[in-house]
Motif scaffolding. Sequence first.
Motif, PDB file in Angstrom:
ATOM      1  N   VAL A  38       0.740  -1.277  -0.045  1.00 52.56           N
ATOM      2  CA  VAL A  38       0.069   0.124  -0.044  1.00 52.56           C
ATOM      3  C   VAL A  38       0.723   1.252  -0.040  1.00 52.56           C
ATOM      4  CG1 VAL A  38      -1.876  -1.081   1.113  1.00 52.56           C
ATOM      5  CG2 VAL A  38      -0.098  -0.050   2.468  1.00 52.56           C
ATOM      6  N   TRP A  42      -0.967   7.342   1.242  1.00 53.92           N
ATOM      7  CA  TRP A  42      -2.283   6.867   1.821  1.00 53.92           C
ATOM      8  C   TRP A  42      -2.518   6.344   2.882  1.00 53.92           C
ATOM      9  CZ3 TRP A  42      -3.811   1.850   3.176  1.00 53.92           C
ATOM     10  CH2 TRP A  42      -5.292   1.648   3.155  1.00 53.92           C
ATOM     11  N   LEU A  80      -9.535  -1.106  -2.816  1.00 52.32           N
ATOM     12  CA  LEU A  80      -8.627   0.261  -2.802  1.00 52.32           C
ATOM     13  C   LEU A  80      -8.659   0.524  -4.228  1.00 52.32           C
ATOM     14  CD1 LEU A  80      -5.865  -0.546  -0.179  1.00 52.32           C
ATOM     15  CD2 LEU A  80      -8.025   0.883   0.164  1.00 52.32           C
ATOM     16  N   ASP A  81      -8.419   1.889  -4.520  1.00 48.49           N
ATOM     17  CA  ASP A  81      -7.985   2.262  -5.822  1.00 48.49           C
ATOM     18  C   ASP A  81      -6.758   1.702  -6.246  1.00 48.49           C
ATOM     19  OD1 ASP A  81      -8.540   4.947  -7.579  1.00 48.49           O
ATOM     20  OD2 ASP A  81      -6.492   4.644  -7.474  1.00 48.49           O
ATOM     21  N   VAL A  84      -3.294   2.938  -5.246  1.00 53.45           N
ATOM     22  CA  VAL A  84      -2.765   3.077  -3.967  1.00 53.45           C
ATOM     23  C   VAL A  84      -2.141   1.843  -3.451  1.00 53.45           C
ATOM     24  CG1 VAL A  84      -3.566   3.400  -1.633  1.00 53.45           C
ATOM     25  CG2 VAL A  84      -4.727   4.341  -3.283  1.00 53.45           C
ATOM     26  N   PRO A 221     -13.397   2.627   2.772  1.00 60.15           N
ATOM     27  CA  PRO A 221     -11.993   2.805   2.032  1.00 60.15           C
ATOM     28  C   PRO A 221     -12.224   3.544   0.693  1.00 60.15           C
ATOM     29  CG  PRO A 221     -12.881   0.349   1.996  1.00 60.15           C
ATOM     30  CD  PRO A 221     -13.718   1.406   2.900  1.00 60.15           C
TER      31      PRO A 221
END
Length: 368
Positions: A38, A42, A80-81, A84, A221
Amino acid sequence: MFSGREALDALGCCYLRSSATVGIEPPPVLLRGVNAGVQVGWLRNTFARQCQPGMSTLEVVQQIIKPATEARKCRYVALLDQHVVGRARAFSSHTWKAPIHDLIAAITHVMPDDAFVWIDIFAVLQWPVPEQAVDLDFRSVVQACGALILVAVHVPEIAALTIEEAQAQGNVPDAAKQLCAFFRVWCLVEIAAALEAKLPVVMLVGGSRIGGDIPAALPPPGPVAATGGAEIADPADPDSSPFTLEFIPNPSMLNRLYWLIDITRAAATVEADRERILAEVASSPGTEAVNSLARGAAAGSEIYMHERELLAAVLGDGAPLAALEEPARSRALRCAAAGGLMRPLKVLLEAHGGSGLDLEVRLSAKQM
């Protein structure tokens, strides 16, 4: 019959696809293992704000990670995007009983916002599905990441020991041991994996300091915040003060911890795991080799834990260290020489042409 994509969905996998080749569907890139890192920005600017002060990592898993992933039984990174999540540059080793903000602050102390870090609560399936066994092969993930960050909370009970008590391996409460990474067998096996691969190990002991506002409600999230800085205001409240998170090194227990480190005394939640891991470590790289590396990390961190630029160079980001000027440059040289950190020494020598620095390094090592 499932298609390839449907099968991956059924397993709770997160994947990325490239549209560069028209008409040909490329194979999916699974976001697991080293690819389930990650983004540090973020982690600090978004996720840290979802966690209330004082929450342990275990409580974060119970209150945030598992509720969010329950419906799909997936890894948290799957929610998550895609910007990220990426290939991790470092593996974070920590204990679940310690505060989550201490872990996040320690990581941001040594890694830039655009880097990716592997953290088990995001990358490992937290549900008993068949694929979970693959995620628990931490040894291969450590070695694929290329560096290990070992985060240990400061334990007052250890700092209060006399040297004689520490050498006798006594008087450390079980509750205190659950907070410190060096008493947990999983953390020590991660050190063993780094040792086998000759990877750099950075140890950070201390706590975190939080400033600004943390929202009362936990947002879902989402993608990385549109800021690369250390502070971010709550977008839902224009009057909120910026949220800040700072790591505060605390070396006061390290000279006691040095004597307490012994992988054969480390604990695990499941005794069968402990016995299996100890047998594997005894076979390779060896119990004393792991103890030696762990003690070395403890001794070294007392010297250079406050030197952020130095530690960033250990983890592969040499630019901040190369940009240092006097007197910070000489201080970094002394710490790198005393700690035996060859990568930062090379960065400093190359950045300054080596002029007069070879002698300074030798003198620095003698002075520390």
